[in-house]
Structure formats: C-alpha cells, structure tokens
Motif scaffolding. Structure first.
Motif, PDB file in Angstrom:
ATOM      1  N   SER A  33       0.822  -1.212   0.000  1.00 27.90           N
ATOM      2  CA  SER A  33       0.000   0.000   0.000  1.00 27.90           C
ATOM      3  C   SER A  33       0.857   1.263   0.000  1.00 27.90           C
ATOM      4  CB  SER A  33      -0.982   0.011   1.177  1.00 27.90           C
ATOM      5  OG  SER A  33      -0.311   0.082   2.412  1.00 27.90           O
ATOM      6  N   TYR A  34       2.029   1.210   0.613  1.00 29.41           N
ATOM      7  CA  TYR A  34       2.931   2.371   0.580  1.00 29.41           C
ATOM      8  C   TYR A  34       3.450   2.610  -0.838  1.00 29.41           C
ATOM      9  CZ  TYR A  34       2.862   2.469   5.670  1.00 29.41           C
ATOM     10  OH  TYR A  34       2.460   2.553   6.973  1.00 29.41           O
ATOM     11  N   THR A  35       3.787   1.542  -1.523  1.00 24.89           N
ATOM     12  CA  THR A  35       4.251   1.661  -2.906  1.00 24.89           C
ATOM     13  C   THR A  35       3.116   2.165  -3.796  1.00 24.89           C
ATOM     14  OG1 THR A  35       5.849  -0.118  -2.579  1.00 24.89           O
ATOM     15  CG2 THR A  35       5.232   0.390  -4.859  1.00 24.89           C
ATOM     16  N   GLU A  36       1.924   1.600  -3.618  1.00 21.63           N
ATOM     17  CA  GLU A  36       0.766   2.023  -4.401  1.00 21.63           C
ATOM     18  C   GLU A  36       0.477   3.505  -4.158  1.00 21.63           C
ATOM     19  OE1 GLU A  36      -3.669   0.334  -5.413  1.00 21.63           O
ATOM     20  OE2 GLU A  36      -3.012   0.218  -3.328  1.00 21.63           O
ATOM     21  N   HIS A  37       0.570   3.930  -2.904  1.00 29.76           N
ATOM     22  CA  HIS A  37       0.336   5.339  -2.574  1.00 29.76           C
ATOM     23  C   HIS A  37       1.356   6.234  -3.284  1.00 29.76           C
ATOM     24  CE1 HIS A  37      -0.856   8.836  -0.222  1.00 29.76           C
ATOM     25  NE2 HIS A  37       0.432   9.050   0.005  1.00 29.76           N
ATOM     26  N   ALA A  38       2.623   5.880  -3.213  1.00 30.98           N
ATOM     27  CA  ALA A  38       3.664   6.688  -3.866  1.00 30.98           C
ATOM     28  C   ALA A  38       3.449   6.727  -5.374  1.00 30.98           C
ATOM     29  CB  ALA A  38       5.043   6.125  -3.529  1.00 30.98           C
ATOM     30  N   ASN A  39       3.101   5.598  -5.975  1.00 30.77           N
ATOM     31  CA  ASN A  39       2.883   5.548  -7.418  1.00 30.77           C
ATOM     32  C   ASN A  39       1.600   6.251  -7.853  1.00 30.77           C
ATOM     33  OD1 ASN A  39       5.249   4.227  -8.083  1.00 30.77           O
ATOM     34  ND2 ASN A  39       4.323   2.195  -7.887  1.00 30.77           N
ATOM     35  N   SER A  40       0.703   6.491  -6.907  1.00 32.06           N
ATOM     36  CA  SER A  40      -0.556   7.150  -7.274  1.00 32.06           C
ATOM     37  C   SER A  40      -0.347   8.610  -7.653  1.00 32.06           C
ATOM     38  CB  SER A  40      -1.581   7.039  -6.134  1.00 32.06           C
ATOM     39  OG  SER A  40      -1.286   7.930  -5.066  1.00 32.06           O
ATOM     40  N   PHE A  41       0.787   9.165  -7.333  1.00 33.86           N
ATOM     41  CA  PHE A  41       1.043  10.573  -7.648  1.00 33.86           C
ATOM     42  C   PHE A  41       1.723  10.770  -8.996  1.00 33.86           C
ATOM     43  CE2 PHE A  41       0.628  10.829  -3.016  1.00 33.86           C
ATOM     44  CZ  PHE A  41      -0.234  11.899  -2.911  1.00 33.86           C
ATOM     45  N   ARG A  42       1.993   9.692  -9.708  1.00 35.70           N
ATOM     46  CA  ARG A  42       2.683   9.819 -10.991  1.00 35.70           C
ATOM     47  C   ARG A  42       2.027   8.911 -12.020  1.00 35.70           C
ATOM     48  NH1 ARG A  42       6.177   6.905  -7.513  1.00 35.70           N
ATOM     49  NH2 ARG A  42       7.274   8.784  -6.917  1.00 35.70           N
ATOM     50  N   MET A  43       2.247   9.239 -13.273  1.00 41.80           N
ATOM     51  CA  MET A  43       1.800   8.369 -14.355  1.00 41.80           C
ATOM     52  C   MET A  43       2.927   7.392 -14.658  1.00 41.80           C
ATOM     53  SD  MET A  43      -0.331  10.938 -16.872  1.00 41.80           S
ATOM     54  CE  MET A  43      -0.650   9.679 -18.112  1.00 41.80           C
ATOM     55  N   LEU A  44       2.613   6.124 -14.587  1.00 40.35           N
ATOM     56  CA  LEU A  44       3.593   5.071 -14.831  1.00 40.35           C
ATOM     57  C   LEU A  44       3.596   4.686 -16.312  1.00 40.35           C
ATOM     58  CD1 LEU A  44       2.813   2.893 -11.693  1.00 40.35           C
ATOM     59  CD2 LEU A  44       4.597   4.632 -11.965  1.00 40.35           C
ATOM     60  N   PRO A  45       4.643   4.039 -16.776  1.00 42.39           N
ATOM     61  CA  PRO A  45       4.687   3.615 -18.177  1.00 42.39           C
ATOM     62  C   PRO A  45       3.427   2.819 -18.547  1.00 42.39           C
ATOM     63  CG  PRO A  45       6.822   3.264 -17.152  1.00 42.39           C
ATOM     64  CD  PRO A  45       5.873   3.663 -16.051  1.00 42.39           C
ATOM     65  N   GLY A  46       2.861   3.161 -19.692  1.00 42.70           N
ATOM     66  CA  GLY A  46       1.658   2.478 -20.162  1.00 42.70           C
ATOM     67  C   GLY A  46       0.364   3.124 -19.714  1.00 42.70           C
ATOM     68  N   GLU A  47       0.421   3.999 -18.731  1.00 35.26           N
ATOM     69  CA  GLU A  47      -0.801   4.676 -18.287  1.00 35.26           C
ATOM     70  C   GLU A  47      -1.079   5.865 -19.203  1.00 35.26           C
ATOM     71  OE1 GLU A  47      -0.999   3.717 -13.549  1.00 35.26           O
ATOM     72  OE2 GLU A  47       0.154   5.487 -14.155  1.00 35.26           O
ATOM     73  N   THR A  48      -2.349   6.081 -19.444  1.00 36.80           N
ATOM     74  CA  THR A  48      -2.773   7.174 -20.308  1.00 36.80           C
ATOM     75  C   THR A  48      -3.827   8.002 -19.588  1.00 36.80           C
ATOM     76  OG1 THR A  48      -4.582   5.900 -21.285  1.00 36.80           O
ATOM     77  CG2 THR A  48      -2.406   5.745 -22.376  1.00 36.80           C
ATOM     78  N   VAL A  49      -4.062   9.192 -20.104  1.00 35.95           N
ATOM     79  CA  VAL A  49      -5.147  10.014 -19.564  1.00 35.95           C
ATOM     80  C   VAL A  49      -6.448   9.224 -19.634  1.00 35.95           C
ATOM     81  CG1 VAL A  49      -6.538  12.088 -19.950  1.00 35.95           C
ATOM     82  CG2 VAL A  49      -4.036  12.223 -20.088  1.00 35.95           C
TER      83      VAL A  49
END
Length: 171
Positions: free
Chosen positions: A79-95
């Motif tokens: 959940s800590y990793t998911e929280h940190a990644n929630s603030f950025r767009m990761l490879p493959g993610e689109t609007v």
C-alpha cells in the motif's frame, strides 16, 4: 416495469457535491496529451494524471473502509508503494485509462451513497498517528471527506494545468 428510487435530499446533495468536485478535477485534463498530463510543470513532484490517480485511489480506499472497516485500509508494504505511485503516471498509463479508472471508482461510490442503508453507520478509524485514538467515522463523514479531498486536489490540479498551458478550470 421500472422502479424509481427516490433519494433523500441529503443523499442527493452528497451526490451533487461529489459530481461537481469530480468535474473540476477531470476538467483539468481536458485536451492534454499523455505527456503533458505526466509532466511536472512546477517544483512539486505532482502531475495532473497522478493527481487524478491519487484521488481515485483515496476514494476507493475510503469506500472500502465504509464497507469493510479499518482492516480494508490497513497499511502494508504494497500500500505504501501504491500510494507513492498514485502521484505519478507510470509507463503504459494514459489520460484515458486514468479517467476510466476514476469513473469506475466514482460509480462505486455513488452507488454506495444511493444504497447504503444508514449514513450514520460508523467504523473505527485505523490506528495511525494522524487519527485520534479510538475515533470512528460515519459513512456520511467519509463521503464528505472524499468530496473535501477531491476539492483540495482540484485546486492543486488547476495550478498545474495553468503552469502547463495557461488554461484555467474556472474563469
């Protein structure tokens, strides 16, 4: 035969409040490329796509809290990793993919606002330094908190959007 569910004024107000703040947040992404939505146009680490992801994750977690109690939101390493990644767009993610996930989350929340038997139903908050020990929140308070979080992050998003291309959400 169809049936029409009549919502109480309170539930209708909650749904309206959530819809308005979600609109403003979503509106900051209008017309942007994936690259623009992933950009960090200020000294902050925040990006527009990440803010929408973060709001969706936060809303999803709070709805899980309403339904399943504090165990559903107990922090762990993932959940800590998911929280940190929630603030950025990761490879493959689109609007488009981020907004689709936000729409799914919002639909689940809205359905719960409409159908939860009692908005006074409460759950104990998880143990965390930012919560008062032994505190409980009602479903109503959680839905208001989701609206508040969305509004707050909409303001952040508006600043980011203006820094990208000068567009404003209002005015």
């Amino acid at each position: 035969m169809t049936t029409t569910q009549t919502l109480s004024a309170e539930r209708a107000d909650l749904l309206d409040l959530l819809a308005k703040h979600r609109f403003f947040l979503r509106h900051t992404l209008r017309g942007l490329t994936d690259e623009q939505a992933a950009s960090r146009p200020t000294v902050s680490e925040l990006c527009l796509g990440g803010l929408v992801k973060h709001v969706a994750l936060t809303e999803k977690n709070w709805v899980s809290f309403v339904v399943d109690g504090p165990a559903a939101t107990a922090p762990d390493e993932d959940s800590y990793t998911e929280h940190a990644n929630s603030f950025r767009m990761l490879p493959g993610e689109t609007v488009e993919s981020i907004l689709a996930e936000y729409d799914r989350t919002a639909a689940r929340t809205d359905e719960l606002v409409r159908t939860l038997p009692d908005l006074d139903a409460s759950q104990p908050l998880p143990e965390a330094p930012w919560f008062e020990p032994g505190a409980r929140w009602t479903a109503r308070r959680v839905f208001l908190h989701i609206a508040t979080e969305t509004a707050q992050h909409s303001g952040h998003a508006d600043i980011l959007r203006e820094a990208i291309d000068g567009a404003k959400s209002m005015g």
